[in-house]
Design an enzyme around this catalytic site. Structure first.
Site, PDB file in Angstrom:
ATOM      1  CG  MET A  30       1.907  -9.882 -44.969  1.00  0.00           C
ATOM      2  SD  MET A  30       1.572  -8.711 -46.294  1.00  0.00           S
ATOM      3  CE  MET A  30       3.154  -8.605 -47.073  1.00  0.00           C
ATOM      4  N   GLY A  31       3.229 -14.509 -44.163  1.00  0.00           N
ATOM      5  CA  GLY A  31       3.536 -15.878 -44.572  1.00  0.00           C
ATOM      6  C   GLY A  31       4.719 -15.993 -45.513  1.00  0.00           C
ATOM      7  CG  HIS A  34      12.138 -15.154 -44.516  1.00  0.00           C
ATOM      8  ND1 HIS A  34      12.550 -14.375 -43.447  1.00  0.00           N
ATOM      9  CD2 HIS A  34      11.356 -14.340 -45.284  1.00  0.00           C
ATOM     10  CE1 HIS A  34      12.081 -13.151 -43.593  1.00  0.00           C
ATOM     11  NE2 HIS A  34      11.340 -13.103 -44.685  1.00  0.00           N
ATOM     12  CD  GLU A  35      16.104 -19.494 -39.577  1.00  0.00           C
ATOM     13  OE1 GLU A  35      16.348 -18.926 -38.492  1.00  0.00           O
ATOM     14  OE2 GLU A  35      15.567 -20.602 -39.643  1.00  0.00           O
ATOM     15  CG  HIS A  37       8.551 -14.366 -41.454  1.00  0.00           C
ATOM     16  ND1 HIS A  37       8.858 -14.798 -42.721  1.00  0.00           N
ATOM     17  CD2 HIS A  37       7.876 -13.203 -41.605  1.00  0.00           C
ATOM     18  CE1 HIS A  37       8.381 -13.944 -43.612  1.00  0.00           C
ATOM     19  NE2 HIS A  37       7.785 -12.952 -42.961  1.00  0.00           N
ATOM     20  CD  GLN A  61       0.212  -5.018 -45.339  1.00  0.00           C
ATOM     21  OE1 GLN A  61      -0.468  -5.245 -44.356  1.00  0.00           O
ATOM     22  NE2 GLN A  61       1.524  -5.192 -45.354  1.00  0.00           N
ATOM     23  CB  VAL A 177      17.279 -12.741 -39.921  1.00  0.00           C
ATOM     24  CG1 VAL A 177      18.022 -14.023 -40.291  1.00  0.00           C
ATOM     25  CG2 VAL A 177      16.865 -12.771 -38.455  1.00  0.00           C
TER      26      VAL A 177
HETATM   27  P1  AMP Z   1       6.063  -9.829 -43.578  1.00  0.00           P
HETATM   28  O1  AMP Z   1       5.617 -11.247 -43.665  1.00  0.00           O
HETATM   29  O2  AMP Z   1       7.027  -9.431 -44.649  1.00  0.00           O
HETATM   30  O3  AMP Z   1       4.912  -8.868 -43.392  1.00  0.00           O
HETATM   31  O4  AMP Z   1       6.918  -9.735 -42.238  1.00  0.00           O
HETATM   32  C1  AMP Z   1       6.369 -10.093 -41.000  1.00  0.00           C
HETATM   33  C2  AMP Z   1       7.299  -9.647 -39.903  1.00  0.00           C
HETATM   34  O5  AMP Z   1       8.568 -10.264 -40.076  1.00  0.00           O
HETATM   35  C3  AMP Z   1       7.533  -8.133 -39.907  1.00  0.00           C
HETATM   36  O6  AMP Z   1       7.579  -7.657 -38.570  1.00  0.00           O
HETATM   37  C4  AMP Z   1       8.871  -8.018 -40.578  1.00  0.00           C
HETATM   38  O7  AMP Z   1       9.584  -6.867 -40.231  1.00  0.00           O
HETATM   39  C5  AMP Z   1       9.568  -9.259 -40.068  1.00  0.00           C
HETATM   40  N1  AMP Z   1      10.680  -9.611 -40.944  1.00  0.00           N
HETATM   41  C6  AMP Z   1      10.637  -9.790 -42.299  1.00  0.00           C
HETATM   42  N2  AMP Z   1      11.881 -10.029 -42.781  1.00  0.00           N
HETATM   43  C7  AMP Z   1      12.724  -9.994 -41.714  1.00  0.00           C
HETATM   44  C8  AMP Z   1      14.131 -10.157 -41.561  1.00  0.00           C
HETATM   45  N3  AMP Z   1      14.928 -10.386 -42.588  1.00  0.00           N
HETATM   46  N4  AMP Z   1      14.643 -10.055 -40.314  1.00  0.00           N
HETATM   47  C9  AMP Z   1      13.838  -9.789 -39.250  1.00  0.00           C
HETATM   48  N5  AMP Z   1      12.510  -9.634 -39.330  1.00  0.00           N
HETATM   49  C10 AMP Z   1      11.951  -9.723 -40.540  1.00  0.00           C
END
Ligand code: AMP
Length: 282
Positions: A30-31, A34-35, A37, A61, A177
């Site tokens: 979802m943009g 950070h590290e 992603h 969602q 992470v």
């Molecule tokens: P989001 O942008 O929050 O929908 O996350 C996109 C993807 O990045 C999802 O598969 C998350 O589980 C993964 N993600 C988000 N935060 C972390 C993190 N701290 N460590 C590892 N993967 C992450």
């Protein structure tokens, strides 16, 4: 790296990659990258020939009282970071293209996978996730899709969905992470005030402490939960939404700690809802 908002352009590009015998890796996000992603993107870069990442804040969602409008966005920085992580194609579609007028189809899971943990308070959330991931899989047709263990229930739901619906994609789970004090990285950490940010480290600390006492012989989920609750309550005046210990694949609550399981929690700090979890095997 190419950036596009066009479903047709993505489909054409993927057709060509597959025609040339290349494997496709996909990282949905979802943009506000950070590290966490970026670790998914780098892994996809290592393991596949052509890496697609998507940036899309999926409205279906989010619940009615959730943070859809406030969700942080920075597409220019996201594009720069995706490029440096080795992404070949960045797909950032519009709502109009993803949910055109008359849109009527949703993917719905039933049972313990979506009813417990985050599913309790976020009604409809996993329907939104399953629907958008299915749409993205149909557009990108990835061989491998990379998800973070940070959203552990999301991975379990997506694995179940791909098995149930015979989807031809391998789901790869990547480790959480964390910041140097242990806080799991999240785009939503940007909402935290400096004080809240400091308090938030109690979440991972409580999980790590729980791991220590389990490794020292504790086997009662009730005691482990109480210990976690105490550590969090002492550090933060907060609303604990849940602390659960569940079997890793089915997400069913455990009576005794054994096998592969996960300790998962959701907590509100101020207005910010944070989740974290820790996997263990005994
Ligand atoms: P989001 O942008 O929050 O929908 O996350 C996109 C993807 O990045 C999802 O598969 C998350 O589980 C993964 N993600 C988000 N935060 C972390 C993190 N701290 N460590 C590892 N993967 C992450």
């Amino acid at each position: 790296m190419e950036t596009t908002d066009s479903i047709t352009a993505v489909k054409q590009k993927i057709k060509q990659v597959k025609h040339d015998g290349g494997s496709v890796g996909f990282v949905p996000t979802m943009g506000f990258l950070h590290e966490g992603h970026l670790s998914l993107m780098r892994r996809a870069r290592k393991e596949t020939d052509f890496v697609v990442a998507s940036i899309y804040v999926n409205p279906t969602q989010f619940g009615q009282n959730e943070d859809l409008d406030a969700y942080p966005r920075d597409i220019v920085n996201d594009a720069r970071q995706s490029k440096s992580a080795g992404v070949d194609l960045l797909f950032a579609p519009s709502n109009k293209d993803m949910y055109p007028d008359g849109y009527s189809t949703f993917v719905n899971l039933k049972g313990s996978m979506v009813e417990g943990l985050c599913g309790k308070s976020r009604k409809g959330h996993f329907q939104g996730v399953a629907t958008i991931v299915t749409k993205l899989f149909n557009i990108i047709r990835p061989d491998f899709a990379y998800f973070g263990q940070k959203d552990a229930q999301q991975i379990a739901v997506i694995r179940r969905m791909t098995r149930d619906l015979d989807m031809d994609v391998t789901i790869i789970s990547c480790p959480i992470v964390r910041e140097s004090d242990g806080l799991a990285m999240s785009s939503r950490n940007a909402y935290l005030s400096p004080t809240e940010r400091e308090e938030a480290s109690a979440l991972s600390k409580s999980l790590f402490y729980a791991r220590d006492i389990i490794q020292s012989g504790e086997r009662s989920p009730v005691s482990v939960r109480q210990t976690i609750e105490k550590i969090i309550a002492e550090a933060i005046s907060t609303e604990i939404e849940y602390i659960e210990i569940v079997e890793q694949d089915t997400l069913k609550p455990l009576e005794v700690l054994a096998g592969r399981f996960m300790i998962a929690l959701a907590v509100k700090i101020g207005k910010t809802r944070l989740i974290d979890n820790l996997e263990m095997e005994l």
